[in-house]
Design a protein around this motif. Structure first.
Motif, short mmCIF file in Angstrom:
data_model
loop_
_atom_site.label_atom_id
_atom_site.label_comp_id
_atom_site.label_asym_id
_atom_site.label_seq_id
_atom_site.Cartn_x
_atom_site.Cartn_y
_atom_site.Cartn_z
N TRP A 160 43.77 34.95 25.71
CA TRP A 160 43.76 36.01 24.68
C TRP A 160 42.35 37.14 24.83
O TRP A 160 41.96 37.30 24.12
N ALA A 186 43.20 40.09 25.45
CA ALA A 186 43.63 40.58 24.61
C ALA A 186 42.81 40.56 23.38
O ALA A 186 41.95 42.23 22.74
N VAL A 188 40.80 44.37 24.95
CA VAL A 188 42.16 45.11 24.28
C VAL A 188 41.45 45.59 23.43
O VAL A 188 41.82 46.63 23.10
N VAL A 189 42.24 44.58 22.01
CA VAL A 189 41.78 45.38 20.85
C VAL A 189 40.05 46.18 20.14
O VAL A 189 40.04 46.38 19.79
N LEU A 232 39.98 49.57 22.11
CA LEU A 232 40.70 50.65 20.78
C LEU A 232 39.87 50.42 19.66
O LEU A 232 40.45 51.78 19.31
N ILE A 245 47.59 49.43 16.75
CA ILE A 245 46.60 48.47 17.90
C ILE A 245 48.18 47.38 18.24
O ILE A 245 47.34 47.34 19.44
N SER A 246 49.11 47.02 17.81
CA SER A 246 50.05 45.73 18.59
C SER A 246 50.59 46.23 19.26
O SER A 246 50.93 45.53 20.16
N LEU A 259 48.33 46.86 22.04
CA LEU A 259 47.86 45.87 22.99
C LEU A 259 50.12 45.33 23.97
O LEU A 259 48.82 44.89 24.82
N VAL A 302 49.86 47.15 27.03
CA VAL A 302 48.82 46.80 27.64
C VAL A 302 48.93 44.95 28.41
O VAL A 302 48.85 45.21 29.99
N MET A 303 49.23 44.49 27.44
CA MET A 303 49.25 43.69 28.49
C MET A 303 50.77 42.64 29.30
O MET A 303 50.41 42.22 30.35
#
Length: 119
Positions: A42, A45, A48-49, A52, A72-73, A76, A79-80
């Motif tokens: 979390w 994440a 990262v958000v 961005l 974005i998703s 995300l 990358v994750m």
């Protein structure tokens, strides 16, 4: 020797197959390890958000909300799954394998709470 069956797993290097004794279910990681993985994932994440939005917020503002959410998703998840989670699982596995934590007197924490996680 007992019968072995193949199980599908997701490990630090990606999906794979492992042998386990027939009749034995795959062992779920302890709550403490799952909590560590969840919290760490979390936090990454969230970072990262935020990154961005900081870098591309003005460009994304021109898109409708569904478009922003899709971009974005998509970034995300990519990358994750491909960068963060394999490394994070390795870090948590090393932490879990490093040995038991000394718990305060009277604590119910058991050393088995530090078993490696297999994602």
């Amino acid at each position: 020797m007992g019968k072995l069956v193949m199980s599908e797993i997701q490990g630090p290097q990606g999906p794979g197959r492992v042998r386990r004794p027939a009749g034995r279910a795959a062992v779920s990681p302890p709550v403490r390890v799952r909590l560590a993985m969840t919290l760490a994932a979390w936090l990454v994440a969230f970072a990262v958000v935020m990154l961005l939005l900081a870098l591309f917020g003005d460009l994304l503002a021109a898109l409708p909300m569904a478009g922003r959410a899709a971009v974005i998703s998509g970034v995300l998840v990519t990358v994750m799954v491909n960068l963060v989670m394999p490394r994070l699982a390795g870090l948590v596995n090393r932490w879990a394998a490093s040995g038991p934590v000394t718990a305060p007197a009277g604590s119910a924490t058991e050393p088995s709470d530090r078993e490696p996680v297999h994602t």
